[in-house]
Design an enzyme around this catalytic site. Structure first.
Site, PDB file in Angstrom:
ATOM      1  N   ASP A 156      69.615 -71.701  19.133  1.00  0.00           N
ATOM      2  CA  ASP A 156      70.470 -70.565  18.776  1.00  0.00           C
ATOM      3  C   ASP A 156      69.796 -69.259  19.169  1.00  0.00           C
ATOM      4  O   ASP A 156      69.983 -68.231  18.502  1.00  0.00           O
ATOM      5  CB  ASP A 156      70.825 -70.567  17.284  1.00  0.00           C
TER       6      ASP A 156
ATOM      7  N   HIS B   1      71.831 -75.659  21.827  1.00  0.00           N
ATOM      8  CA  HIS B   1      72.609 -74.511  21.302  1.00  0.00           C
ATOM      9  C   HIS B   1      71.956 -73.226  21.785  1.00  0.00           C
ATOM     10  O   HIS B   1      70.919 -72.806  21.264  1.00  0.00           O
ATOM     11  CB  HIS B   1      72.645 -74.536  19.769  1.00  0.00           C
TER      12      HIS B   1
ATOM     13  N   HIS C 136      72.928 -75.112  13.784  1.00  0.00           N
ATOM     14  CA  HIS C 136      71.944 -74.273  13.076  1.00  0.00           C
ATOM     15  C   HIS C 136      72.021 -74.398  11.558  1.00  0.00           C
ATOM     16  O   HIS C 136      72.283 -73.435  10.858  1.00  0.00           O
ATOM     17  CB  HIS C 136      72.055 -72.798  13.500  1.00  0.00           C
TER      18      HIS C 136
ATOM     19  N   HIS D 115      72.559 -69.078  23.480  1.00  0.00           N
ATOM     20  CA  HIS D 115      73.356 -67.927  23.920  1.00  0.00           C
ATOM     21  C   HIS D 115      72.637 -67.291  25.111  1.00  0.00           C
ATOM     22  O   HIS D 115      71.530 -66.753  24.942  1.00  0.00           O
ATOM     23  CB  HIS D 115      73.476 -66.890  22.799  1.00  0.00           C
TER      24      HIS D 115
ATOM     25  N   HIS E 256      80.182 -73.692  13.733  1.00  0.00           N
ATOM     26  CA  HIS E 256      79.455 -72.672  12.967  1.00  0.00           C
ATOM     27  C   HIS E 256      79.928 -72.862  11.530  1.00  0.00           C
ATOM     28  O   HIS E 256      81.025 -72.441  11.163  1.00  0.00           O
ATOM     29  CB  HIS E 256      79.769 -71.265  13.488  1.00  0.00           C
TER      30      HIS E 256
ATOM     31  N   LYS F 297      83.559 -75.167  20.787  1.00  0.00           N
ATOM     32  CA  LYS F 297      82.879 -74.502  19.672  1.00  0.00           C
ATOM     33  C   LYS F 297      83.874 -73.883  18.711  1.00  0.00           C
ATOM     34  O   LYS F 297      84.752 -73.127  19.118  1.00  0.00           O
ATOM     35  CB  LYS F 297      81.958 -73.409  20.244  1.00  0.00           C
TER      36      LYS F 297
HETATM   37  O1  DOR Z   1      72.630 -65.101  14.380  1.00  0.00           O
HETATM   38  C1  DOR Z   1      73.543 -65.446  15.124  1.00  0.00           C
HETATM   39  N1  DOR Z   1      73.738 -64.883  16.332  1.00  0.00           N
HETATM   40  N2  DOR Z   1      74.366 -66.393  14.690  1.00  0.00           N
HETATM   41  C2  DOR Z   1      75.456 -66.718  15.373  1.00  0.00           C
HETATM   42  O2  DOR Z   1      76.156 -67.558  14.943  1.00  0.00           O
HETATM   43  C3  DOR Z   1      75.830 -66.003  16.616  1.00  0.00           C
HETATM   44  C4  DOR Z   1      74.658 -65.440  17.262  1.00  0.00           C
HETATM   45  C5  DOR Z   1      75.015 -64.431  18.340  1.00  0.00           C
HETATM   46  O3  DOR Z   1      75.837 -64.746  19.208  1.00  0.00           O
HETATM   47  O4  DOR Z   1      74.435 -63.359  18.347  1.00  0.00           O
HETATM   48 ZN    ZN Z   2      74.792 -69.606  18.038  1.00  0.00          ZN
END
Ligand code: DOR
Ligand code: ZN
Length: 348
Positions: free
Chosen positions: A249, A15, A176, A17, A138, A101
C-alpha cells in the site's frame, strides 16, 4: 567478515499505488528495483474504470521501467455503480486485468467514485465469482458517526460478512488489514479469502502517529491502531499461513498535501519495502517465513506462476534520504533520513 544474508525468490507487491504522469519516474524505478510484479491500484483522478483505461495506464507505467529491468504491472479496475458484467468479462479475457477494487464511497484518497450501495453491483460481483476474478476490498465503513478506529471492524460485521455469505465462492483480498478482528475473520474463512499486510501497519501503531505531536507522514487509512492489534498482524504475517501476503500500500503524496491543515492519507514505502519486511520478520524471529509471505502466497492466490529470479538481502544498513523528487514536488519516504537494517545486495 561477511554480513548475514538472506536469499529469496523475487517477491511481488500485491497492493501498490504508482500514481501517474511525471511521478511514475519516481515510483516505477523504486518498485521495480525489488518486485517482479505488482497489483496496481486504480484510484487515479479520474479512476481507472474500464479495460481500455487500464491498458493505457499499463503502457504509461511500462514506459517508466528502467532499462534492463523486468517488471510487470498487474492492472485492476475501480468498482463503480456503472461496472457491468460485460466489462468484468472483458477484464478477465484481457489477461492483464487481474482484479477489481472496491472502495466504499468516501472511504479514502480518490474514493469519491466508489460504491455507495453494493447491491447495485451484484451482477458484476456475481460474474467475478463465476470467473474467479478477485475483489480487492478497502475494508472500512464510511460515515462521520462511526469512530475512525472502529471502521474496519464495523465493515467486517456489516458489509464483508454478509457479502461472503451472499457470494460464498467469490475470491476476496481484504487489503491492508489493521486489526485482530480482521485477522480472525480471514482465518475463519475458506481459501478464497485472503489479506494483505503493509510494512507500516506491521512497524507502527497509533502512538507513533499521535504521541508527542502529530506526524502527518504516518497518517494513512485504515488509520494505525493500538499496539495489541499490531501484534496480531505480526503473528498473522509470520504464521506461515498462505492467507496472508505482502502488499505495501505504498501511497505517495506530495509533501505540501501531507503537511497541511487537512492532510492526505498515505505512506510511501516503495523505496525500502522488502527491507522493512525483513526487519519485521527478523524481530519476530521468523525470517524463515519471509519467502512464503513475500514471494509465494500472493502468486498462488492469484493463480499466476511464482517468480524464478532470486533476490539477496544483506544485514547492511540502507540509508533512506530525507526526500525524493515527486513530479514538481517532493515526497517524504518512510524512515526519511534514517536507516533500515537490511539492504538488497543483488537480484539474479
Ligand atoms: O493511506 C492510504 N492511502 N490508504 C488508502 O486506502 C489509499 C491510499 C492512497 O491512495 O493515497
Ligand atoms: Zn491502497
Amino acid at each position: 567478515m561477511s554480513s548475514k544474508t538472506l536469499r529469496l525468490t523475487q517477491p511481488d507487491d500485491w497492493h501498490l499505488h504508482l500514481r501517474d504522469g511525471e511521478t511514475l519516474s519516481t515510483t516505477v524505478p523504486h518498485s521495480s528495483r525489488t518486485f517482479a510484479r505488482a497489483i496496481v491500484m486504480p484510484n487515479l483522478k479520474p479512476p481507472v474504470t474500464t479495460v481500455e483505461q487500464a491498458l493505457a495506464y499499463r503502457q504509461r507505467i511500462i514506459s517508466h521501467i528502467p532499462k534492463g529491468r523486468s517488471f510487470e504491472p498487474l492492472m485492476t479496475l475501480y468498482l463503480t455503480d456503472k461496472l457491468d458484467a460485460e466489462e468484468v468479462q472483458r477484464a478477465y479475457d484481457e489477461q492483464c486485468v487481474h482484479a477489481i477494487k472496491f472502495y466504499p464511497a468516501g472511504a479514502t484518497t480518490n474514493s469519491e467514485s466508489g460504491v455507495a450501495e453494493l447491491e447495485c453491483v451484484y451482477p458484476a460481483i456475481e460474474k467475478m465469482a463465476e470467473l474467479g476474478l478477485p475483489l480487492l476490498i478497502h475494508g472500512e465503513v464510511t460515515g462521520d458517526h462511526i469512530d475512525i478506529f472502529d471502521r474496519e471492524r464495523v465493515f467486517i460485521d456489516n458489509v464483508l460478512s454478509p457479502l461472503t455469505q451472499k457470494f460464498p465462492k467469490l475470491k476476496i483480498v481484504l487489503e491492508h488489514i489493521t486489526t485482530r478482528e480482521a485477522v480472525d475473520f480471514v482465518n475463519s474463512q475458506g481459501d478464497n479469502i485472503a489479506a494483505t499486510l503493509t510494512p507500516h501497519h506491521l512497524l507502527l501503531d497509533r502512538n507513533d502517529l499521535l504521541a508527542g505531536g502529530v506526524k502527518p507522514h504516518y497518517y494513512c487509512l485504515p488509520i494505525l491502531k493500538r499496539s495489541s492489534h499490531r501484534s496480531a498482524l505480526i503473528e498473522a504475517a509470520t504464521s506461515g499461513s498462505p492467507k496472508f501476503f505482502l502488499g505495501t500500500d505504498s501511497a505517495p503524496h506530495a509533501i505540501e498535501t501531507k503537511e497541511t491543515s487537512c492532510g492526505c492519507a498515505g505512506i510511501y514505502s516503495a523505496h525500502a519495502a522488502l527491507e522493512f519486511y525483513a526487519e519485521i520478520f527478523e524481530a519476530a524471529n521468523a525470517l524463515d517465513k519471509l519467502e512464503g509471505f513475500a514471494s509465494f502466497f500472493g502468486a498462488d492466490f492469484y493463480k499466476i506462476p511464482r517468480n524464478s529470479a532470486k533476490i539477496t538481502l544483506s544485514k547492511n544498513p540502507l540509508s533512506v534520504p530525507a526526500e525524493y523528487i515527486f513530479g514538481d514536488s517532493t515526497v517524504i519516504p518512510m524512515r526519511a533520513g534514517e536507516t533500515v537494517s537490511w539492504s538488497i545486495e543483488e537480484t539474479t
